[in-house]
Design a protein around this motif. Structure first.
Motif, PDB file in Angstrom:
ATOM      1  N   MET A  42      23.183  22.699  22.747  1.00 47.78           N
ATOM      2  CA  MET A  42      23.138  24.225  22.552  1.00 47.78           C
ATOM      3  C   MET A  42      23.947  24.695  21.610  1.00 47.78           C
ATOM      4  O   MET A  42      24.759  23.836  21.093  1.00 47.78           O
ATOM      5  CB  MET A  42      23.519  24.880  23.929  1.00 47.78           C
ATOM      6  N   THR A  43      23.598  25.938  20.752  1.00 47.30           N
ATOM      7  CA  THR A  43      24.312  26.233  19.603  1.00 47.30           C
ATOM      8  C   THR A  43      24.576  27.795  19.902  1.00 47.30           C
ATOM      9  O   THR A  43      24.199  28.171  20.758  1.00 47.30           O
ATOM     10  CB  THR A  43      23.482  26.110  18.320  1.00 47.30           C
ATOM     11  N   GLY A  44      25.627  28.164  18.972  1.00 46.80           N
ATOM     12  CA  GLY A  44      25.738  29.646  18.914  1.00 46.80           C
ATOM     13  C   GLY A  44      26.589  29.981  20.377  1.00 46.80           C
ATOM     14  O   GLY A  44      27.324  29.282  20.979  1.00 46.80           O
ATOM     15  N   THR A  45      26.399  31.264  20.734  1.00 43.56           N
ATOM     16  CA  THR A  45      27.242  31.815  21.771  1.00 43.56           C
ATOM     17  C   THR A  45      26.714  31.473  23.097  1.00 43.56           C
ATOM     18  O   THR A  45      27.397  31.367  24.036  1.00 43.56           O
ATOM     19  CB  THR A  45      27.127  33.422  21.824  1.00 43.56           C
ATOM     20  N   VAL A  46      25.514  30.616  23.182  1.00 39.88           N
ATOM     21  CA  VAL A  46      25.078  30.071  24.305  1.00 39.88           C
ATOM     22  C   VAL A  46      25.913  28.890  24.918  1.00 39.88           C
ATOM     23  O   VAL A  46      26.200  28.853  26.200  1.00 39.88           O
ATOM     24  CB  VAL A  46      23.580  29.342  24.270  1.00 39.88           C
ATOM     25  N   ALA A  47      26.708  28.388  24.104  1.00 41.88           N
ATOM     26  CA  ALA A  47      27.408  27.332  24.671  1.00 41.88           C
ATOM     27  C   ALA A  47      28.927  27.795  25.278  1.00 41.88           C
ATOM     28  O   ALA A  47      29.511  27.004  25.813  1.00 41.88           O
ATOM     29  CB  ALA A  47      28.383  26.740  23.077  1.00 41.88           C
ATOM     30  N   VAL A  48      29.072  29.110  25.708  1.00 40.14           N
ATOM     31  CA  VAL A  48      30.231  29.641  26.479  1.00 40.14           C
ATOM     32  C   VAL A  48      29.845  29.360  27.988  1.00 40.14           C
ATOM     33  O   VAL A  48      30.730  29.149  28.800  1.00 40.14           O
ATOM     34  CB  VAL A  48      30.439  31.154  26.129  1.00 40.14           C
ATOM     35  N   PHE A  49      28.695  29.022  28.007  1.00 39.71           N
ATOM     36  CA  PHE A  49      28.261  28.410  29.962  1.00 39.71           C
ATOM     37  C   PHE A  49      28.756  27.215  29.753  1.00 39.71           C
ATOM     38  O   PHE A  49      28.358  26.185  28.963  1.00 39.71           O
ATOM     39  CB  PHE A  49      26.998  28.758  30.013  1.00 39.71           C
ATOM     40  N   SER A  50      29.662  26.787  30.709  1.00 43.62           N
ATOM     41  CA  SER A  50      30.105  25.558  31.160  1.00 43.62           C
ATOM     42  C   SER A  50      29.078  24.573  31.535  1.00 43.62           C
ATOM     43  O   SER A  50      29.270  23.576  31.455  1.00 43.62           O
ATOM     44  CB  SER A  50      31.568  25.689  31.980  1.00 43.62           C
ATOM     45  N   THR A  51      28.071  25.017  32.444  1.00 42.36           N
ATOM     46  CA  THR A  51      27.145  24.123  33.000  1.00 42.36           C
ATOM     47  C   THR A  51      25.842  24.684  32.853  1.00 42.36           C
ATOM     48  O   THR A  51      25.873  26.210  32.661  1.00 42.36           O
ATOM     49  CB  THR A  51      27.503  23.747  34.356  1.00 42.36           C
ATOM     50  N   ALA A  52      24.635  23.781  33.174  1.00 42.16           N
ATOM     51  CA  ALA A  52      23.478  24.494  33.028  1.00 42.16           C
ATOM     52  C   ALA A  52      23.270  25.367  34.539  1.00 42.16           C
ATOM     53  O   ALA A  52      22.336  26.477  34.049  1.00 42.16           O
ATOM     54  CB  ALA A  52      22.250  23.503  33.194  1.00 42.16           C
ATOM     55  N   SER A  53      23.860  25.029  35.431  1.00 46.51           N
ATOM     56  CA  SER A  53      23.810  25.948  36.555  1.00 46.51           C
ATOM     57  C   SER A  53      24.363  27.263  36.431  1.00 46.51           C
ATOM     58  O   SER A  53      23.982  28.425  36.728  1.00 46.51           O
ATOM     59  CB  SER A  53      24.342  25.586  37.925  1.00 46.51           C
ATOM     60  N   ASP A  54      25.536  27.387  35.495  1.00 47.85           N
ATOM     61  CA  ASP A  54      26.249  28.598  35.197  1.00 47.85           C
ATOM     62  C   ASP A  54      25.066  29.438  34.468  1.00 47.85           C
ATOM     63  O   ASP A  54      25.039  30.833  34.465  1.00 47.85           O
ATOM     64  CB  ASP A  54      27.379  28.472  34.273  1.00 47.85           C
ATOM     65  N   LEU A  55      24.506  28.880  33.353  1.00 46.62           N
ATOM     66  CA  LEU A  55      23.528  29.602  32.581  1.00 46.62           C
ATOM     67  C   LEU A  55      22.352  29.813  33.612  1.00 46.62           C
ATOM     68  O   LEU A  55      21.939  31.147  33.345  1.00 46.62           O
ATOM     69  CB  LEU A  55      22.949  28.670  31.466  1.00 46.62           C
ATOM     70  N   GLN A  56      21.678  29.202  34.416  1.00 45.96           N
ATOM     71  CA  GLN A  56      20.732  29.663  35.071  1.00 45.96           C
ATOM     72  C   GLN A  56      21.094  30.849  35.975  1.00 45.96           C
ATOM     73  O   GLN A  56      20.610  31.771  35.915  1.00 45.96           O
ATOM     74  CB  GLN A  56      20.455  28.377  36.151  1.00 45.96           C
ATOM     75  N   GLN A  57      22.316  30.842  36.650  1.00 46.61           N
ATOM     76  CA  GLN A  57      22.890  32.046  37.275  1.00 46.61           C
ATOM     77  C   GLN A  57      22.901  33.113  36.485  1.00 46.61           C
ATOM     78  O   GLN A  57      22.265  34.276  36.659  1.00 46.61           O
ATOM     79  CB  GLN A  57      24.003  31.817  38.094  1.00 46.61           C
ATOM     80  N   GLN A  58      23.381  33.112  35.267  1.00 43.50           N
ATOM     81  CA  GLN A  58      23.537  34.199  34.236  1.00 43.50           C
ATOM     82  C   GLN A  58      22.239  34.883  33.904  1.00 43.50           C
ATOM     83  O   GLN A  58      21.990  36.077  33.883  1.00 43.50           O
ATOM     84  CB  GLN A  58      24.348  33.795  33.187  1.00 43.50           C
ATOM     85  N   VAL A  59      21.346  34.065  33.742  1.00 45.87           N
ATOM     86  CA  VAL A  59      20.002  34.531  33.298  1.00 45.87           C
ATOM     87  C   VAL A  59      19.274  35.135  34.426  1.00 45.87           C
ATOM     88  O   VAL A  59      18.651  36.412  34.296  1.00 45.87           O
ATOM     89  CB  VAL A  59      19.107  33.262  32.707  1.00 45.87           C
ATOM     90  N   GLU A  60      19.289  34.447  35.717  1.00 41.18           N
ATOM     91  CA  GLU A  60      18.703  34.977  36.830  1.00 41.18           C
ATOM     92  C   GLU A  60      19.467  36.562  37.142  1.00 41.18           C
ATOM     93  O   GLU A  60      18.745  37.550  37.626  1.00 41.18           O
ATOM     94  CB  GLU A  60      18.962  34.173  38.149  1.00 41.18           C
ATOM     95  N   GLN A  61      20.715  36.535  37.052  1.00 36.69           N
ATOM     96  CA  GLN A  61      21.267  37.840  37.419  1.00 36.69           C
ATOM     97  C   GLN A  61      21.044  38.979  36.191  1.00 36.69           C
ATOM     98  O   GLN A  61      20.756  40.194  36.517  1.00 36.69           O
ATOM     99  CB  GLN A  61      22.992  37.885  37.409  1.00 36.69           C
ATOM    100  N   PHE A  62      20.605  38.467  35.103  1.00 36.10           N
ATOM    101  CA  PHE A  62      20.453  39.395  34.187  1.00 36.10           C
ATOM    102  C   PHE A  62      18.859  40.053  34.436  1.00 36.10           C
ATOM    103  O   PHE A  62      18.822  41.172  34.185  1.00 36.10           O
ATOM    104  CB  PHE A  62      20.065  38.606  32.794  1.00 36.10           C
ATOM    105  N   LEU A  63      18.074  38.925  34.749  1.00 38.37           N
ATOM    106  CA  LEU A  63      16.607  39.597  35.241  1.00 38.37           C
ATOM    107  C   LEU A  63      16.530  40.248  36.245  1.00 38.37           C
ATOM    108  O   LEU A  63      15.679  41.406  36.486  1.00 38.37           O
ATOM    109  CB  LEU A  63      15.826  38.351  35.385  1.00 38.37           C
ATOM    110  N   TYR A  64      17.173  40.000  37.482  1.00 34.22           N
ATOM    111  CA  TYR A  64      17.679  40.939  38.463  1.00 34.22           C
ATOM    112  C   TYR A  64      18.072  42.193  38.112  1.00 34.22           C
ATOM    113  O   TYR A  64      17.433  43.327  38.742  1.00 34.22           O
ATOM    114  CB  TYR A  64      18.643  40.193  39.581  1.00 34.22           C
ATOM    115  N   HIS A  65      19.089  42.390  37.283  1.00 36.75           N
ATOM    116  CA  HIS A  65      19.779  43.673  36.714  1.00 36.75           C
ATOM    117  C   HIS A  65      18.469  44.578  36.071  1.00 36.75           C
ATOM    118  O   HIS A  65      18.543  45.641  36.313  1.00 36.75           O
ATOM    119  CB  HIS A  65      20.962  43.391  36.160  1.00 36.75           C
ATOM    120  N   GLU A  66      18.048  43.712  35.301  1.00 36.90           N
ATOM    121  CA  GLU A  66      16.824  44.591  34.461  1.00 36.90           C
ATOM    122  C   GLU A  66      15.712  44.922  35.541  1.00 36.90           C
ATOM    123  O   GLU A  66      15.367  46.237  35.279  1.00 36.90           O
ATOM    124  CB  GLU A  66      16.134  43.578  33.688  1.00 36.90           C
TER     125      GLU A  66
END
Length: 168
Positions: free
Chosen positions: A1-25
């Motif tokens: 991964m490149t750019g700011t996406v690298a701030v997520f320590s694991t794939a599950s952290d990224l998955q959870q962040q994306v899910e929470q974003f979609l639920y918020h939207e």
């Protein structure tokens, strides 16, 4: 991964962040907080609802139910909030369910697939919109902005109630 996406320590952290974003939207749209929802859109956003059966075809040469850039999307939000938007006055009550979220990362942005079921009730009529989302999300601080959103219905507009006056 490149750019700011690298701030997520694991794939599950990224998955959870994306899910929470979609639920918020989805919650913003259901609460009719359209300006707050619009703030989640990237300045170069492309928002599309392809005609059924044409989601895999070039949107420049095929029928689209909706094909908006940021300016058109802002105009859509303004019209939906207006008392002169007869299709949404009084506005619909909606409930959005977002499921089966799948995240692919690449070159500083994320490709996200999900399923949706939007239930709308207005003036005693109950409509169902079923389909799939394809988002391109761009990291923005601790969250994301939507650079592309394609909401593909798995049925025709008539089967959903005959009109798509809400934001899917």
């Amino acid at each position: 991964m490149t750019g700011t996406v690298a701030v997520f320590s694991t794939a599950s952290d990224l998955q959870q962040q994306v899910e929470q974003f979609l639920y918020h939207e989805a919650a913003l749209l259901d609460a009719w907080r359209l300006d707050d929802w619009l703030a989640l859109m990237h300045p170069d956003v492309e928002y599309r609802v392809p005609a059924p059966g044409s989601d895999h075809l070039d949107p420049r040469s095929t029928l689209q139910v909706i094909h908006d850039d940021h300016v058109r999307l802002r105009g859509r939000v303004t019209r939906l909030k207006s008392k002169h938007a007869h299709a949404e006055s009084p506005h619909s009550r909606t409930l959005r369910l977002v499921t089966n979220v799948r995240v692919e990362s690449g070159d500083g942005e994320l490709l996200v697939h999900a399923n949706f079921h939007v239930v709308r009730t207005r003036l005693g009529q109950l409509d169902h919109f079923l389909g799939t989302y394809r988002h391109v999300l761009v990291p923005a601080g601790e969250s994301f902005l939507v650079r592309q959103r394609v909401a593909t219905l798995v049925h025709g507009i008539v089967e959903a109630g005959g009109t798509v006056s809400i934001i899917l």
